[in-house]
Design a protein around this motif. Structure first.
Motif, PDB file in Angstrom:
ATOM      1  N   ARG A  41       7.324   5.896   0.519  1.00  0.00           N
ATOM      2  CA  ARG A  41       7.233   7.157   1.245  1.00  0.00           C
ATOM      3  C   ARG A  41       5.976   7.920   0.829  1.00  0.00           C
ATOM      4  N   GLY A  42       5.197   8.327   1.806  1.00  0.00           N
ATOM      5  CA  GLY A  42       4.023   9.141   1.542  1.00  0.00           C
ATOM      6  C   GLY A  42       2.823   8.386   1.008  1.00  0.00           C
ATOM      7  N   GLN A  43       2.926   7.062   0.971  1.00  0.00           N
ATOM      8  CA  GLN A  43       1.818   6.258   0.444  1.00  0.00           C
ATOM      9  C   GLN A  43       1.296   5.290   1.504  1.00  0.00           C
ATOM     10  N   ALA A  44       0.151   4.707   1.207  1.00  0.00           N
ATOM     11  CA  ALA A  44      -0.417   3.698   2.084  1.00  0.00           C
ATOM     12  C   ALA A  44       0.335   2.381   1.922  1.00  0.00           C
ATOM     13  N   PRO A  45       0.283   1.528   2.929  1.00  0.00           N
ATOM     14  CA  PRO A  45       0.849   0.182   2.763  1.00  0.00           C
ATOM     15  C   PRO A  45       0.147  -0.571   1.635  1.00  0.00           C
ATOM     16  N   ARG A  46       0.895  -1.488   1.025  1.00  0.00           N
ATOM     17  CA  ARG A  46       0.350  -2.328  -0.050  1.00  0.00           C
ATOM     18  C   ARG A  46       0.592  -3.786   0.329  1.00  0.00           C
ATOM     19  N   LEU A  47      -0.444  -4.596   0.230  1.00  0.00           N
ATOM     20  CA  LEU A  47      -0.311  -6.014   0.572  1.00  0.00           C
ATOM     21  C   LEU A  47       0.563  -6.738  -0.450  1.00  0.00           C
TER      22      LEU A  47
END
Lengths: 108, 117
Positions: A41-47
């Motif tokens: 929540r509230g963060q960028a996607p992470r690979l």
């Protein structure tokens, strides 16, 4: 355009459980060019995963990807509290690059 | 690897904004770069791509003719000029480095763009 359909939309599990997330493509994904991302929540996607089954750098081995063609799966073997998030698949075998709509993994 | 977006904000329909992305921790001039947005209506969408040298560029149909991607390899900066903005352009815009062949191995923290009167 390749449409990716993720299921289930929401998955309610407990820490320690095994999670199985699905991503189905509307047509064959060339070379199994399928990636998975985690978004807190509230963060960028992470690979997490690329090439359907290759873990990205610093990703714990409890995350594994599998599948080919049109059916792909992300498995989290034993859920940790920090794993509860939204997960997206993305195909890069065709143009335009497309994402699934996401699976919300929530604490039961 | 660090990607830091700036330039987001509130703009009226028909207005313009320019997003910037400052890159560090990797060889920017050798890296393909993208802008990916996350909107309430369409979820995650890759809106634009630029090759390492800037000679190859892609736009999603939804922004073609309105958005312009560019880069300054001497300054390690990526840009997205957004014109003729519409309410459905509202969302978070991420700068994303391409890992190879088309997936995104590093993302910025995002810039919020709100198009509203």
């Amino acid at each position: 355009e390749i449409v990716l359909t993720q299921s289930p939309g929401t998955l309610s599990l407990s820490p320690g459980d095994r999670a199985t997330l699905s991503c189905r493509a509307s047509q064959n994904v060339r070379n199994d060019y399928l990636a998975w991302y985690q978004q807190q929540r509230g963060q960028a996607p992470r690979l997490l995963i690329y090439g359907a089954s290759y873990r990205a750098s610093d990703i714990p081995d409890r995350f594994s990807g599998s599948g080919s063609g049109t059916d792909f799966t992300l498995v989290i073997s034993r859920l940790e509290p920090e794993d509860f998030a939204v997960y997206y698949c993305q195909q890069y075998g065709g143009f335009p690059r497309t994402f699934g709509q996401g699976t919300n993994l929530e604490i039961k | 690897v660090q990607l830091v977006e700036s330039g987001g904000g509130l703009v009226q329909p028909g207005g313009s904004l320019r997003l910037s992305c400052a890159a560090s921790g990797f060889i920017f001039k050798s890296s393909e770069m993208n802008w990916v947005r996350q909107t309430p209506g369409k979820g995650l969408e890759r809106v634009s791509y630029i090759s390492s040298g800037g000679s190859s560029i892609f736009y999603a149909d939804s922004v073609k003719g309105r958005f312009t991607i560019s880069r300054d390899n001497a300054k390690n900066l990526l840009y997205l000029q957004m014109d003729s903005l519409r309410p459905d352009d509202t969302g978070v815009y991420y700068c994303a480095k391409e890992g190879g062949y088309g997936y995104f191995d590093h993302w910025g923290q995002g810039a919020l763009v709100t198009v509203s009167s």
